[in-house]
Structures are given as structure tokens and as C-alpha cells.
Design a protein around this motif. Structure first.
Motif, short mmCIF file in Angstrom:
data_model
loop_
_atom_site.label_atom_id
_atom_site.label_comp_id
_atom_site.label_asym_id
_atom_site.label_seq_id
_atom_site.Cartn_x
_atom_site.Cartn_y
_atom_site.Cartn_z
N ILE A 89 0.86 -1.19 0.00
CA ILE A 89 0.00 0.00 0.00
C ILE A 89 0.89 1.23 0.00
O ILE A 89 2.07 1.16 0.37
N GLU A 147 -4.39 -6.07 3.96
CA GLU A 147 -2.97 -6.26 3.65
C GLU A 147 -2.20 -6.71 4.90
O GLU A 147 -1.40 -7.64 4.86
N TYR A 188 -2.37 5.39 3.91
CA TYR A 188 -2.48 5.22 5.36
C TYR A 188 -2.55 6.58 6.06
O TYR A 188 -3.33 6.77 7.00
N CYS A 198 5.77 0.28 3.96
CA CYS A 198 4.90 0.37 2.78
C CYS A 198 5.75 0.37 1.51
O CYS A 198 6.98 0.51 1.57
N VAL A 246 -6.13 -1.40 4.16
CA VAL A 246 -4.96 -1.52 5.03
C VAL A 246 -5.06 -2.77 5.91
O VAL A 246 -4.09 -3.55 6.02
#
Length: 269
Positions: free
Chosen positions: A127, A191, A132, A267, A188
């Protein structure tokens, strides 16, 4: 303290029984254990035992054979795969206890935990850190709006307060902002869960849960007192190296202690 007339079990990280044995003196038996394949000892993370009130050595021999036939441990070579249809009175409501002396099982367990924590501390997810960041700031704004509106209800009676509370919450919830928060949280969370689940896969010893940093509202006796743990962005997001903070709580089902691990998730660049 001597532990006499015991049956013991070696248990692996998948909560399966590796081996069952008997011991007139359990401490001495565990220290001198060396006749099994090395892979049995290396894969044993927990030892459980139970003491029995027996009058002869033959009693404990029979109990050992009974449990081997009942559980079919991988590294026992005899008495396995028996079709038992009877029980033994002394085995009803048996109290298995954790053998927590400084032994190979404890060392294996601690190494296992270190390996788990190393993998958790090196999680990378697909991501964008800005997704986020956006999700976090939206949650913070939403919580603040909700808190500010709720403060105005404190002088109302409970019925009026509940009606306004429900109306205001629905109003905020139905906004586009809330929908964006929901979608980003799902992305999020999915993942992260996939990565953490893969690390804990084939392990039934540990129970775990995942927590993202967020605001908490303290409520006491139905009255909102104040917003607690207002998190600063720089405390949980590092834009310079594309990481964010994550909490993972875990506990071994055989041990009373639990632990919270703080992880910085990487990330994509």
C-alpha cells in the motif's frame, strides 16, 4: 520439589504431541532425555505432565501405554494406533500442568518467539504510505467532530441525549468522508492481516490480535469525560521511510503472560 510418578508430553508449535513418556522422577528424567531423534527435541516447545497416586511401577507403566495408545504421538514407536474403547478411572478430569524448568523446550520456545518477532518487525505491505496517512487523518478528524458535538449533550437528560447522539452519529457516518475511511481501513487491514497470518501460519500455540493506533474516548458512567490518547502523526507515521506503527498482542495458550509488540510496517516505495 520432586515430581514423582508422572506421565509427560512433548508438544510442538502446532499443538501436537511429539512424544509421551513416564518418569518415576520427572526432573531427573527430563535432564537425562537423549534417546529420541534430534528433530523431536528441536520441535518441542512445551512440556506438560501429570502426577499420579500409584503404588507400584507397573501402575505408571500402564498409564503411559494408555496415553500413547490414546494420542498416537509421532515419536513413540510402540503402543500406538490401538483401538481403545475403555478408559482408566485415574485419567478422568486429569490435571495436566506446565513443566517450566529451564530445559530444551523453554529454549526452543524462546527461539521460536524471537523468530516470530523478527519476521513481524520486517513486514512489508503493498500500500502507499499516503493512503495510510489519509486514513489516519480522516479518523482523527472524525473522532474530533464526534467528540465536539457530543460535549453539547451533557446538560440534556438521557433520553434527549440518546436521540441526538444517534442522529449526529448517523449524520457523520453517512458523509463521504466516513465511506472513504471505511474503504481505506479495509484495504490496510486486509494487507496487514494477510502478512501477519502468514507469519503465524501452522502455529497453534499462539493467540494474537492486531491493533492500529487510534484515538480512544473515555466514558465513565455514561458520561463522556475527555478524549484520551490523542495521537500525533509523527508518533505513528514516518513518511521519510514509508513506515507506520502497528501493535500486535500475542499470548501462548500454555503460559499466563501476554506481550504487546510494537511494529513499524514498511509500505511500498
Amino acid at each position: 520439589m520432586e515430581l514423582k510418578n508422572c506421565v509427560y508430553k512433548f508438544i510442538n508449535n502446532n499443538d501436537e504431541i511429539n512424544y509421551i513418556g513416564k518418569a518415576i522422577n520427572l526432573n531427573s528424567r527430563i535432564v537425562s532425555h537423549n534417546h529420541l531423534p534430534e528433530e523431536c527435541y528441536n520441535s518441542t516447545f512445551v512440556i506438560e505432565y501429570s502426577e499420579f497416586e500409584t503404588k507400584t511401577k507397573d501402575d505408571i507403566d500402564i498409564l503411559e501405554k494408555y496415553f500413547i495408545a490414546k494420542y498416537n504421538p509421532k515419536y513413540n514407536e510402540i503402543y500406538k494406533n490401538k483401538d481403545l474403547t475403555i478408559g482408566i478411572e485415574e485419567t478422568k478430569n486429569i490435571d495436566w500442568k506446565l513443566y517450566d524448568k529451564n530445559n530444551f523446550a523453554i529454549r526452543n520456545y524462546l527461539k521460536f518467539i524471537n523468530d516470530i518477532e523478527f519476521k513481524l518487525n520486517n513486514i512489508q505491505i503493498d500500500i502507499d504510505i499516503m493512503d495510510y496517512y489519509l486514513m489516519f487523518t480522516m479518523i482523527q478528524n472524525f473522532t474530533y467532530q464526534f467528540y465536539e458535538r457530543y460535549k453539547s449533550y451533557e446538560k440534556l437528560n438521557n433520553t434527549e441525549k440518546l436521540d441526538l447522539y444517534t442522529t449526529e452519529f448517523d449524520e457523520l457516518k453517512n458523509k463521504d468522508t466516513f465511506e472513504k475511511i471505511f474503504l481505506l481501513q479495509n484495504k490496510v487491514s486486509k494487507e496487514i492481516k494477510e502478512k501477519v497470518d502468514s507469519i503465524f501460519a501452522k502455529n497453534k500455540l499462539l493467540e494474537y490480535s492486531i491493533h492500529l493506533p487510534q484515538q480512544h474516548i473515555k466514558t465513565q458512567y455514561g458520561k463522556l469525560d475527555r478524549v484520551m490518547n490523542l495521537i500525533q502523526l509523527n508518533e505513528c507515521i514516518n513518511l521519510s521511510d514509508n513506515t507506520f506503527k502497528l501493535y500486535i498482542d500475542y499470548k501462548c495458550k500454555y503460559y499466563d503472560t501476554s506481550k504487546q509488540l510494537t511494529v513499524w510496517v514498511k509500505c511500498r516505495d
